[in-house]
Scaffold this active site. Sequence first.
Site, PDB file in Angstrom:
ATOM      1  CB  ALA A 293      -0.924  -0.007   1.221  1.00 19.62           C
ATOM      2  CD  GLU A 297       3.747  -0.409  -8.669  1.00 23.39           C
ATOM      3  OE1 GLU A 297       4.417  -0.470  -9.705  1.00 23.39           O
ATOM      4  OE2 GLU A 297       2.515  -0.454  -8.630  1.00 23.39           O
ATOM      5  CG  ASP A 339      18.859  31.257 -37.025  1.00 20.74           C
ATOM      6  OD1 ASP A 339      19.508  32.193 -36.544  1.00 20.74           O
ATOM      7  OD2 ASP A 339      19.249  30.081 -37.046  1.00 20.74           O
ATOM      8  CG  ASP A 608      21.406  27.154 -40.033  1.00 23.84           C
ATOM      9  OD1 ASP A 608      22.401  27.705 -39.513  1.00 23.84           O
ATOM     10  OD2 ASP A 608      20.763  27.666 -40.965  1.00 23.84           O
ATOM     11  CG  ASP A 612      24.265  28.650 -35.744  1.00 22.84           C
ATOM     12  OD1 ASP A 612      24.751  29.781 -35.549  1.00 22.84           O
ATOM     13  OD2 ASP A 612      23.565  28.370 -36.731  1.00 22.84           O
ATOM     14  CG  ASP A 707       0.145  -0.483 -12.057  1.00 19.60           C
ATOM     15  OD1 ASP A 707       0.393   0.424 -11.252  1.00 19.60           O
ATOM     16  OD2 ASP A 707       0.646  -1.627 -11.974  1.00 19.60           O
TER      17      ASP A 707
END
Length: 879
Positions: A293, A297, A339, A608, A612, A707
């Site tokens: 309990a 997890e 850019d 690019d 850079d 879950d």
Amino acid sequence: MSKVAEQGTSIEPGEDPPAPPGASDSILQGISDREAALRLQRDGPNELPSQRARPLVAIAQEVAREPMFVMLVAAGALYLVMGKLSDALLLLGCVFVVIGITVVQERRTERALDALRDLSSPRALVVRGGVQRRIAGREVAQGDIVILSEGDRVPADALLRRSTHLAVDESLLTGESVPVRKHPSATAAELDAPGGDDRPSLFSGTLVTAGQGVCEVWRTGMRTELGRIGKALQQIGPEATPLQIETGRMVRSLATVGVVACVGVIVVYALTRGASALAWKQGALAGIAMAMAILPEEFPVVLTVFLALGAWRISRSHVLTRRMPAIETLGSATVLCVDKTGTLTENRMTLARLASGDATLDCRRSAEPMPQQLRALLETAVLASRADAFDPMERALNEAASRLGTPEPATRRRLVREYPLSATLLAMTHVWEDVETGQRVAATKGAPEAIARLCRLSASEQAALLAQVAGFAAEGLRVLAVARAEIEAGALPEAQDVFQLRLVGLVGFEDPLRPEVPAAVAECRSAGIRVVMITGDYSATAQEIARRAGLDPHAAVITGPELAAMSDRELTARIRDVQVFARVAPEQKLRIVNAFKANGEIVAMTGDGVNDAPAMKAAHIGIAMGGRGTDVARESASLVLLDDAFSSIVNAVRLGRRIYDNIRKATAFILAVHVPIAGLSMIPVFFPGWPLLLLPVHIVFLELIIDPTCSLVFEAEHAEADVMRRPPRRPDQRLFSRPTVVVALLQGLSVLAACLAVFVLARANHGADAARALTFAALVVSVLALILINRSWSRSTLTMLRSGNPALWWVVLGAAAFLAIVLFVAPVQAVFSFAPLHVDDLGLSLLAGLACLAWFELLKSTPWWRGLQRGDGPMHRSG
């Protein structure tokens, strides 16, 4: 990206490079797609085995080592010792169901990561069937023809067949940081060892630092030098993120509490019930139930699944996540440095305006016939361009001539000589000869200052020309001047400045703004994110583009030269009200990033090129251009834009905020749901007259609801309506912040109080088994209520019911069906230690389970709570 000039044609950044000189022969036909597919089938993909997914058996073995699995097996074994075969079989059966759910979650995560690995594979420009195309590096086959340019990673071991000043960094293989020169060979049939100058051998994973080349792939995958020595290339994997570290601490703390509580429950239960053998066995069951309990997890599962699937969802918005922490950081970004070219604009040139004397024409809007004066201007500009143009401005001129009906020069003229662009004279001239009359004409185009010099304009004429150029630039246009000269037959001069040129006019080009940019910029503004444009254009052009994009037209502008003259302290002070940087060199971006960071901003930076990379690494979120960017830029980035569009960055921010919101909802639900489960497991132990309310089999049943809720329901929740209307999340804000924990605990305590009330009332009128059944029913309904109310902390549950989430209804209906089975099917009742129930009692129990959380629905509607959700209060402050 380097520029290579060949007969006056330049390679602009963002364009695929043409083949080097002399490479346009049969070698550039490449292999066919069919042949490539056959070779890939024979040799396997061009990747290393470290990228393979884990098999199901390996995943199942990992699950079997989880504490929850161990406790379930222990409880099943204990039931067998106690002679309760049916209980043991049911519990052990549930073990396999839990394993199944976990394996499905893990496989889902693996598939998402596999998809990301495919996207993140270095790109290669190959020639197949005479057509250039960019493909993933893993799809490169033996025999492929690959075109390499500065900043590219070599995708496989290959032999260089053509090149222009190619140099390669082979330090990955040799440890030597100095790049080596490469010399092409048309006949080489064997690869040399790495290292050494003037060799034709290229090796997978090495970096092109200069020049261009055409190579033939010789070895791929594990047969490459990189594969042979066992080095692994870049791969996407589940990195330990700040959220996972914080959650790990919480799990370890609660696990310690669970172990202590487990031992305490066993001892207290046995001692308060006579310390008999049966009491110790039942105490052990109670202790295992207590540990199950308390143990949260679900936390690691939530983070693993949410981040992996979040990265997959972001990739569907054309953004590849290369580093998982970027997903968390997206919600905190306060500055987006972008850019202009290709990100805010479409990265293609179109002819926007013509001007000759007093005549002007807006080519974007006007449908009127073109005056002869302007038609002559356009024809001269086309004559000064190559017919098979690669330069984007020349392509735009040819397209406009075709669209507007200007006669095709090549049909009646032949090119006699070309005077290329040079560093000292930014102009180019083509000399054409009429095939019928023999008359010659020199057509020149170039920078207005250069054309003014070639035309020998007076000072006043130059001033008038430059004023007109400034007007074009104020509209965000790039400008070329065009000149013309009629020349006599005979020998041509060596230099173009000898011609008696006369100015014909100006042509203005624009890189059109992407249509979705203004709305995306406005969305950033409402989200508290400042957009900063960085460009190499002149200030007037940059300000016009910024105005059209929706940036603040009154914000300050800093130019590259001004930036170079500033100290770091001065830049940090001035940058607070700047939204445009013009005439900026790539290497200056690093100073811009550091200045924003010094002001406490969370910075995202696009790039690019090779230059850079330092700025992108320094930024909190580096964003590389996937279409026109180099491999080096992509490797330095946290995110890669697959379509180079600004709107994709904004979509990624929106998704990043959604993912964090959903993680917060899931963790609040987990905390809340474990409070009543732990309470109902522990409290009866301290009351000798009370039976155990929750046994391991009950907790397994609840886990079958919890879950899938955590990994499916909350992960699939849509973004809150105000997700882009609230300020960025503080970077130091904890997931387990005080408001989140307090609200979750209050929810859990409300459910616990309701369940205990149901038990006390039921026990007074019914037996222990009936009271346990009614309490369990109330608990299950409360868990479902927790799911519904935590789907949104700002909208009501009724409103959220209209928001689609298919996984929700599978969980709710499945839980209701299983609850009906355990309450009304006699054999299952016995396994769960339940007694038959009256419908009236059951109705009151279910109503209690729903009503206990009504207070939170009322809280959502209060102005105080709404302020917290908008970020006006402590909900968005640090812990």
